[in-house]
Design an enzyme around this catalytic site. Sequence first.
Site, PDB file in Angstrom:
ATOM      1  N   HIS A  13       0.861  -1.195   0.000  1.00 41.02           N
ATOM      2  CA  HIS A  13       0.000   0.000   0.000  1.00 41.02           C
ATOM      3  C   HIS A  13       0.889   1.235   0.000  1.00 41.02           C
ATOM      4  CE1 HIS A  13      -3.715   2.297   1.543  1.00 41.02           C
ATOM      5  NE2 HIS A  13      -2.763   3.204   1.326  1.00 41.02           N
ATOM      6  N   HIS A  15       1.394   5.407  -1.890  1.00 38.03           N
ATOM      7  CA  HIS A  15       0.959   6.504  -2.757  1.00 38.03           C
ATOM      8  C   HIS A  15       2.189   7.104  -3.433  1.00 38.03           C
ATOM      9  CE1 HIS A  15      -3.127   6.726  -0.950  1.00 38.03           C
ATOM     10  NE2 HIS A  15      -2.484   6.277   0.125  1.00 38.03           N
ATOM     11  N   ASN A  41      -5.725   6.952  -6.117  1.00 35.52           N
ATOM     12  CA  ASN A  41      -6.453   8.193  -5.832  1.00 35.52           C
ATOM     13  C   ASN A  41      -5.700   9.415  -6.353  1.00 35.52           C
ATOM     14  OD1 ASN A  41      -4.503   7.667  -3.806  1.00 35.52           O
ATOM     15  ND2 ASN A  41      -5.551   9.004  -2.348  1.00 35.52           N
ATOM     16  N   LYS A  99      -9.947  -0.690  -5.306  1.00 38.91           N
ATOM     17  CA  LYS A  99      -9.917  -0.001  -4.012  1.00 38.91           C
ATOM     18  C   LYS A  99     -11.256   0.650  -3.702  1.00 38.91           C
ATOM     19  CE  LYS A  99      -8.097   1.886  -0.296  1.00 38.91           C
ATOM     20  NZ  LYS A  99      -6.800   2.575  -0.194  1.00 38.91           N
ATOM     21  N   HIS A 136     -10.418   1.133   2.403  1.00 32.70           N
ATOM     22  CA  HIS A 136     -10.157   2.185   3.390  1.00 32.70           C
ATOM     23  C   HIS A 136     -11.317   2.122   4.372  1.00 32.70           C
ATOM     24  CE1 HIS A 136      -8.578   6.255   4.673  1.00 32.70           C
ATOM     25  NE2 HIS A 136      -9.729   6.162   5.319  1.00 32.70           N
ATOM     26  N   HIS A 174      -4.239  -0.313   6.256  1.00 31.48           N
ATOM     27  CA  HIS A 174      -3.729   0.578   7.308  1.00 31.48           C
ATOM     28  C   HIS A 174      -4.607   0.560   8.561  1.00 31.48           C
ATOM     29  CE1 HIS A 174      -6.674   3.107   5.369  1.00 31.48           C
ATOM     30  NE2 HIS A 174      -5.882   3.503   4.408  1.00 31.48           N
ATOM     31  N   LEU A 219      -4.752   9.633   7.778  1.00 32.02           N
ATOM     32  CA  LEU A 219      -6.049   8.973   7.893  1.00 32.02           C
ATOM     33  C   LEU A 219      -5.919   7.516   7.490  1.00 32.02           C
ATOM     34  CD1 LEU A 219      -8.420  11.735   6.451  1.00 32.02           C
ATOM     35  CD2 LEU A 219      -8.195  11.036   8.849  1.00 32.02           C
ATOM     36  N   ASP A 247       1.482   2.844   3.458  1.00 33.16           N
ATOM     37  CA  ASP A 247       0.609   4.006   3.262  1.00 33.16           C
ATOM     38  C   ASP A 247       1.432   5.289   3.213  1.00 33.16           C
ATOM     39  OD1 ASP A 247      -1.736   5.411   2.801  1.00 33.16           O
ATOM     40  OD2 ASP A 247      -2.244   5.591   4.928  1.00 33.16           O
ATOM     41  N   HIS A 251       3.079  14.774   0.757  1.00 37.48           N
ATOM     42  CA  HIS A 251       2.460  16.081   0.530  1.00 37.48           C
ATOM     43  C   HIS A 251       3.563  17.130   0.626  1.00 37.48           C
ATOM     44  CE1 HIS A 251      -1.769  14.847   0.650  1.00 37.48           C
ATOM     45  NE2 HIS A 251      -1.457  14.065   1.670  1.00 37.48           N
TER      46      HIS A 251
END
EC number: 3.5.2.3
Length: 344
Positions: A13, A15, A41, A99, A136, A174, A219, A247, A251
């Site tokens: 998992h 991003h 996402n 997902k 999620h 997660h 989150l 996860d 950012h």
Amino acid sequence: MMSLTITRPDDWHVHLRDGIQLNDTVRDISRYMGRAIIMPNLMPPATCTDTALAYRERIVAAKTPDNQFEPLMVLYLTDNTSPDEIRKAKATGLIHAAKLYPAGATTNSDSGVTSISNLYPVLEAMAEVGMLLLVHGEVTDSSIDIFDREKVFLETILAQVVTDFPKLKIVLEHITTSDAVEFVNKAPDNVAATITAHHLLYNRNHMLAGGIRPHFYCLPILKRNTHQQALIAAATSGSKKFFLGTDSAPHLKDKKEASCGCAGSYTAHAAIELYAEAFEAAGALDKLEAFASFYGADFYGLPRNTDTITLEKTPWQVPDSYPLANDRVVPIRAGEMLDWQVIS
């Protein structure tokens, strides 16, 4: 000098974002991870086979030619996803899961599913073709306390899905609570979970006591210490139902250190090193290899990696930030010491 050699791990998992950020995120994840399940996402999300495959091409283009890292792609489920799209995705051999984001649950989830009943024909198709459902696991009802949203999701949504689809492989991603640990342990063998390094190492006191630390904000949110201890016990138990999923979610610095900061913690810079620290603290370094390198591949029905990496217990200081596109990302443990490092 203490060292540990394990089979090359995978991240189930992560991003990576998109565009020029891929140059930096792919660099970090591909240093020693053999494979990774890539979250869909994006803006806009990868809701169909063609967009997921195009995203895969961009990821592959961002890694160095000699790097064998393999991105495993995921479809983003919406109310409009069709069973035929699931069959098309599965037939590619490159898209391994779909997902479920409850609409509004996390970053770029506004296109997510508004009601699980809308997905039942799709879930039937997934069970038929052997595509995994990644979840999620939080409700998005604003009247539900943010610290309770995982527990409520398990009780009101996921329990029924598990009952209705006994042949569907489900990964509760997660997990953050003792409730989730208990749910997965009691569920049949088609249900498993990923656990992040930051949820093993930290709890909500680290984020809130003595000042707000925005880089711990993610989150599902960090929970109290009792939940953290349940996660540590699950990860180090030797149960094949729990495996590594970072996860890691980058950012830009100013998007985290803001009056309304984004959710997500960046750990891809030192993922296995952070897990090693957590497992060592629990007296369970001997359980790390299976958690990081075996159980995820086994659950997905993929071969285990055959090569190895070696970690050495040599403290090093994590940089204050790393490059991300034309800006910076602040990682977990920024400016602090880490006990372990990968040496080969």
